[in-house]
Design a protein around this motif. Structure first.
Motif, PDB file in Angstrom:
ATOM      1  N   ALA A   1      48.354  30.130  -6.874  1.00 52.19           N
ATOM      2  CA  ALA A   1      49.068  29.777  -5.653  1.00 52.19           C
ATOM      3  C   ALA A   1      50.534  29.497  -5.932  1.00 52.19           C
ATOM      4  CB  ALA A   1      48.427  28.537  -5.024  1.00 52.19           C
ATOM      5  N   VAL A   2      51.345  29.735  -4.925  1.00 49.39           N
ATOM      6  CA  VAL A   2      52.730  29.285  -4.902  1.00 49.39           C
ATOM      7  C   VAL A   2      52.733  28.099  -3.946  1.00 49.39           C
ATOM      8  CG1 VAL A   2      55.088  29.880  -4.235  1.00 49.39           C
ATOM      9  CG2 VAL A   2      53.647  31.579  -5.392  1.00 49.39           C
ATOM     10  N   LEU A   3      53.330  26.997  -4.360  1.00 45.00           N
ATOM     11  CA  LEU A   3      53.298  25.778  -3.557  1.00 45.00           C
ATOM     12  C   LEU A   3      54.583  25.583  -2.770  1.00 45.00           C
ATOM     13  CD1 LEU A   3      51.727  23.336  -6.184  1.00 45.00           C
ATOM     14  CD2 LEU A   3      50.567  24.742  -4.465  1.00 45.00           C
ATOM     15  N   ILE A   4      54.467  24.876  -1.670  1.00 43.24           N
ATOM     16  CA  ILE A   4      55.638  24.443  -0.919  1.00 43.24           C
ATOM     17  C   ILE A   4      56.070  23.122  -1.542  1.00 43.24           C
ATOM     18  CG2 ILE A   4      56.533  23.694   1.311  1.00 43.24           C
ATOM     19  CD1 ILE A   4      54.445  25.563   2.605  1.00 43.24           C
ATOM     20  N   GLY A   5      57.158  23.157  -2.285  1.00 44.37           N
ATOM     21  CA  GLY A   5      57.627  21.981  -3.014  1.00 44.37           C
ATOM     22  C   GLY A   5      58.266  20.935  -2.123  1.00 44.37           C
ATOM     23  N   GLY A   6      58.668  21.332  -0.940  1.00 41.68           N
ATOM     24  CA  GLY A   6      59.279  20.402  -0.008  1.00 41.68           C
ATOM     25  C   GLY A   6      60.081  21.142   1.043  1.00 41.68           C
ATOM     26  N   PRO A   7      60.627  20.403   1.994  1.00 40.91           N
ATOM     27  CA  PRO A   7      61.306  21.041   3.126  1.00 40.91           C
ATOM     28  C   PRO A   7      62.752  21.468   2.859  1.00 40.91           C
ATOM     29  CG  PRO A   7      61.276  18.665   3.425  1.00 40.91           C
ATOM     30  CD  PRO A   7      60.485  18.960   2.188  1.00 40.91           C
ATOM     31  N   VAL A   8      63.327  21.087   1.729  1.00 36.70           N
ATOM     32  CA  VAL A   8      64.722  21.396   1.435  1.00 36.70           C
ATOM     33  C   VAL A   8      64.800  22.710   0.642  1.00 36.70           C
ATOM     34  CG1 VAL A   8      66.858  20.556   0.370  1.00 36.70           C
ATOM     35  CG2 VAL A   8      65.240  18.920   1.360  1.00 36.70           C
ATOM     36  N   GLU A   9      65.671  23.615   1.070  1.00 44.69           N
ATOM     37  CA  GLU A   9      65.903  24.898   0.394  1.00 44.69           C
ATOM     38  C   GLU A   9      64.602  25.637   0.090  1.00 44.69           C
ATOM     39  OE1 GLU A   9      69.027  25.280  -2.574  1.00 44.69           O
ATOM     40  OE2 GLU A   9      69.603  23.195  -2.182  1.00 44.69           O
ATOM     41  N   ARG A  10      63.808  25.879   1.115  1.00 42.96           N
ATOM     42  CA  ARG A  10      62.489  26.506   0.932  1.00 42.96           C
ATOM     43  C   ARG A  10      62.552  27.931   0.408  1.00 42.96           C
ATOM     44  NH1 ARG A  10      58.308  24.633   5.007  1.00 42.96           N
ATOM     45  NH2 ARG A  10      57.332  26.572   4.433  1.00 42.96           N
ATOM     46  N   GLU A  11      63.711  28.558   0.469  1.00 41.08           N
ATOM     47  CA  GLU A  11      63.834  29.912  -0.079  1.00 41.08           C
ATOM     48  C   GLU A  11      64.125  29.890  -1.574  1.00 41.08           C
ATOM     49  OE1 GLU A  11      67.713  28.278   0.734  1.00 41.08           O
ATOM     50  OE2 GLU A  11      65.994  28.430   2.044  1.00 41.08           O
ATOM     51  N   ARG A  12      64.357  28.721  -2.119  1.00 42.65           N
ATOM     52  CA  ARG A  12      64.681  28.586  -3.537  1.00 42.65           C
ATOM     53  C   ARG A  12      63.426  28.263  -4.349  1.00 42.65           C
ATOM     54  NH1 ARG A  12      69.037  24.398  -6.154  1.00 42.65           N
ATOM     55  NH2 ARG A  12      68.835  25.172  -8.259  1.00 42.65           N
ATOM     56  N   GLY A  13      63.228  28.963  -5.456  1.00 45.23           N
ATOM     57  CA  GLY A  13      62.052  28.751  -6.282  1.00 45.23           C
ATOM     58  C   GLY A  13      62.335  27.872  -7.483  1.00 45.23           C
ATOM     59  N   PHE A  14      61.336  27.064  -7.819  1.00 43.81           N
ATOM     60  CA  PHE A  14      61.392  26.205  -8.997  1.00 43.81           C
ATOM     61  C   PHE A  14      60.106  26.389  -9.773  1.00 43.81           C
ATOM     62  CE2 PHE A  14      63.872  24.122  -5.720  1.00 43.81           C
ATOM     63  CZ  PHE A  14      65.048  23.801  -6.379  1.00 43.81           C
ATOM     64  N   VAL A  15      60.215  26.513 -11.081  1.00 45.77           N
ATOM     65  CA  VAL A  15      59.026  26.548 -11.932  1.00 45.77           C
ATOM     66  C   VAL A  15      58.889  25.150 -12.527  1.00 45.77           C
ATOM     67  CG1 VAL A  15      57.919  27.558 -13.952  1.00 45.77           C
ATOM     68  CG2 VAL A  15      59.297  29.010 -12.427  1.00 45.77           C
ATOM     69  N   LEU A  16      57.799  24.506 -12.189  1.00 45.10           N
ATOM     70  CA  LEU A  16      57.429  23.234 -12.809  1.00 45.10           C
ATOM     71  C   LEU A  16      56.553  23.592 -13.996  1.00 45.10           C
ATOM     72  CD1 LEU A  16      57.184  20.119 -12.819  1.00 45.10           C
ATOM     73  CD2 LEU A  16      55.218  20.404 -11.284  1.00 45.10           C
ATOM     74  N   HIS A  17      56.896  23.068 -15.169  1.00 45.84           N
ATOM     75  CA  HIS A  17      56.178  23.490 -16.367  1.00 45.84           C
ATOM     76  C   HIS A  17      56.157  22.383 -17.418  1.00 45.84           C
ATOM     77  CE1 HIS A  17      60.105  24.291 -18.388  1.00 45.84           C
ATOM     78  NE2 HIS A  17      60.486  24.705 -17.189  1.00 45.84           N
ATOM     79  N   THR A  18      55.381  22.620 -18.448  1.00 44.51           N
ATOM     80  CA  THR A  18      55.354  21.711 -19.589  1.00 44.51           C
ATOM     81  C   THR A  18      56.660  21.880 -20.364  1.00 44.51           C
ATOM     82  OG1 THR A  18      54.093  23.417 -20.747  1.00 44.51           O
ATOM     83  CG2 THR A  18      52.841  21.577 -19.806  1.00 44.51           C
ATOM     84  N   ASP A  19      57.060  20.822 -21.066  1.00 42.11           N
ATOM     85  CA  ASP A  19      58.366  20.853 -21.741  1.00 42.11           C
ATOM     86  C   ASP A  19      58.338  21.521 -23.119  1.00 42.11           C
ATOM     87  OD1 ASP A  19      57.197  18.934 -23.351  1.00 42.11           O
ATOM     88  OD2 ASP A  19      58.691  17.388 -22.941  1.00 42.11           O
ATOM     89  N   ASP A  20      57.301  22.310 -23.385  1.00 39.94           N
ATOM     90  CA  ASP A  20      57.251  23.075 -24.628  1.00 39.94           C
ATOM     91  C   ASP A  20      58.075  24.356 -24.523  1.00 39.94           C
ATOM     92  OD1 ASP A  20      55.428  24.007 -22.724  1.00 39.94           O
ATOM     93  OD2 ASP A  20      54.020  24.756 -24.222  1.00 39.94           O
ATOM     94  N   TRP A  21      58.643  24.613 -23.365  1.00 39.29           N
ATOM     95  CA  TRP A  21      59.515  25.760 -23.136  1.00 39.29           C
ATOM     96  C   TRP A  21      60.693  25.271 -22.290  1.00 39.29           C
ATOM     97  CZ3 TRP A  21      61.614  28.170 -18.939  1.00 39.29           C
ATOM     98  CH2 TRP A  21      62.170  29.437 -19.145  1.00 39.29           C
ATOM     99  N   LEU A  22      61.912  25.457 -22.781  1.00 36.62           N
ATOM    100  CA  LEU A  22      63.105  24.988 -22.064  1.00 36.62           C
ATOM    101  C   LEU A  22      64.239  25.990 -22.224  1.00 36.62           C
ATOM    102  CD1 LEU A  22      63.113  21.284 -23.343  1.00 36.62           C
ATOM    103  CD2 LEU A  22      62.420  22.039 -21.059  1.00 36.62           C
ATOM    104  N   ILE A  23      65.127  26.020 -21.239  1.00 36.16           N
ATOM    105  CA  ILE A  23      66.363  26.789 -21.321  1.00 36.16           C
ATOM    106  C   ILE A  23      67.510  25.789 -21.336  1.00 36.16           C
ATOM    107  CG2 ILE A  23      67.919  28.396 -20.156  1.00 36.16           C
ATOM    108  CD1 ILE A  23      65.552  29.675 -18.809  1.00 36.16           C
ATOM    109  N   ASP A  24      68.356  25.856 -22.363  1.00 35.92           N
ATOM    110  CA  ASP A  24      69.522  24.975 -22.414  1.00 35.92           C
ATOM    111  C   ASP A  24      70.350  25.135 -21.151  1.00 35.92           C
ATOM    112  OD1 ASP A  24      68.819  24.054 -24.929  1.00 35.92           O
ATOM    113  OD2 ASP A  24      70.102  25.483 -25.983  1.00 35.92           O
ATOM    114  N   ASP A  25      70.804  24.038 -20.614  1.00 36.23           N
ATOM    115  CA  ASP A  25      71.666  23.991 -19.425  1.00 36.23           C
ATOM    116  C   ASP A  25      71.001  24.506 -18.145  1.00 36.23           C
ATOM    117  OD1 ASP A  25      73.761  22.926 -20.997  1.00 36.23           O
ATOM    118  OD2 ASP A  25      74.429  24.941 -21.528  1.00 36.23           O
TER     119      ASP A  25
END
Length: 189
Positions: free
Chosen positions: A71-95
Motif C-alpha cells: 500500500a501507499v499511505l496518506i501521510g497527511g493533508p499537507v502536500e499530498r502530491e509529494r511522496g516520502f519514503v519512511l524507512h529504517t536508518d540502515d540506508w541514508l542519503i547525505d543531505d
C-alpha cells in the motif's frame, strides 16, 4: 523553551472526538519536532486505489513482484502530491535523509523510492507515503494540552506492517487502554 522535549520518533494517537475528521483514529509517527514546528506521517490510512506498483509504473521504474500488494499511505493533508519514503536508518542519503528516533529515517527523493524496492542495497523496511501532517509554532503543544493526542512509543513492527486498519486499536492496547472505554469529551481536573 528550557523544558521542551522533542517527540521525534514517538507516536501520536488521536483521541475520540478529535475535531478534525481527517485525523479520526489516526496514528502518526513524529519525524521532526521543535518548539516552532512539528512534522509527522500518518501510518494507518492507505491511499484509495493506489499501490506501490501503480506509482512505480507511472514513474517508469522497475516494479518488483510484491509491489501490487504494498500500500501507499496518506501521510497527511499537507502536500499530498509529494511522496516520502519512511524507512529504517540502515540506508541514508547525505543531505536528503532525516534520521530520527530509534532507527527511523525519512527521505523524499526518487533515489529513496528506487532503494525501497531493491532488497540488496535499500533499507531493510520501508513504506511510501503521500503528504504529511504539520503543526506550526506551539500548535502541537496546545493540542497535547487539550488532550487531543496520546503519546506512545514507536514500535517498528507496527509502523511497517500492512495491517493498517488495526493500528489505532493496537497502539491503544499497548498503552493498556480499551478504545471502547475512551470518551470523546474533554475535561480537566
Amino acid at each position: 523553551m528550557d523544558d521542551f522535549q522533542s517527540l521525534a520518533g514517538r507516536l501520536l494517537v488521536a483521541m475520540p472526538g478529535i475535531s478534525d475528521p481527517r485525523f479520526e483514529h489516526a496514528v502518526i509517527l513524529i519525524c521532526a519536532h521543535r518548539p516552532d514546528h512539528a512534522m509527522g506521517l500518518r501510518l494507518d490510512r492507505p491511499a484509495p486505489g493506489v499501490n506501490l506498483k501503480k506509482v512505480l509504473t507511472k514513474l517508469s521504474t522497475p516494479v518488483p513482484d510484491d509491489a501490487d500488494s504494498r500500500a501507499v499511505l496518506i501521510g497527511g493533508p499537507v502536500e499530498r502530491e509529494r511522496g516520502f519514503v519512511l524507512h529504517t536508518d540502515d540506508w541514508l542519503i547525505d543531505d536528503a535523509s532525516l534520521a530520527f528516533g530509534a532507527g527511523f529515517a525519512m527521505t523524499g527523493t526518487r533515489e529513496a523510492l528506487l532503494a525501497m524496492v531493491d532488497p540488496a542495497t535499500g533499507p531493510h523496511r520501508s513504506v511510501l507515503l503521500l503528504g504529511y501532517a504539520g503543526w506550526g509554532d506551539g500548535q502541537l503543544e496546545d493540542e497535547l494540552g487539550e488532550n487531543v493526542w496520546l503519546v506512545a512509543d514507536a514500535d517498528p513492527e507496527l509502523i511497517f506492517d500492512a495491517d493498517h486498519a488495526s493500528k489505532w486499536v493496537r497502539v491503544l492496547a499497548g498503552l493498556g487502554i480499551d478504545p471502547a472505554r475512551l470518551s470523546g469529551q474533554i475535561g480537566r481536573a
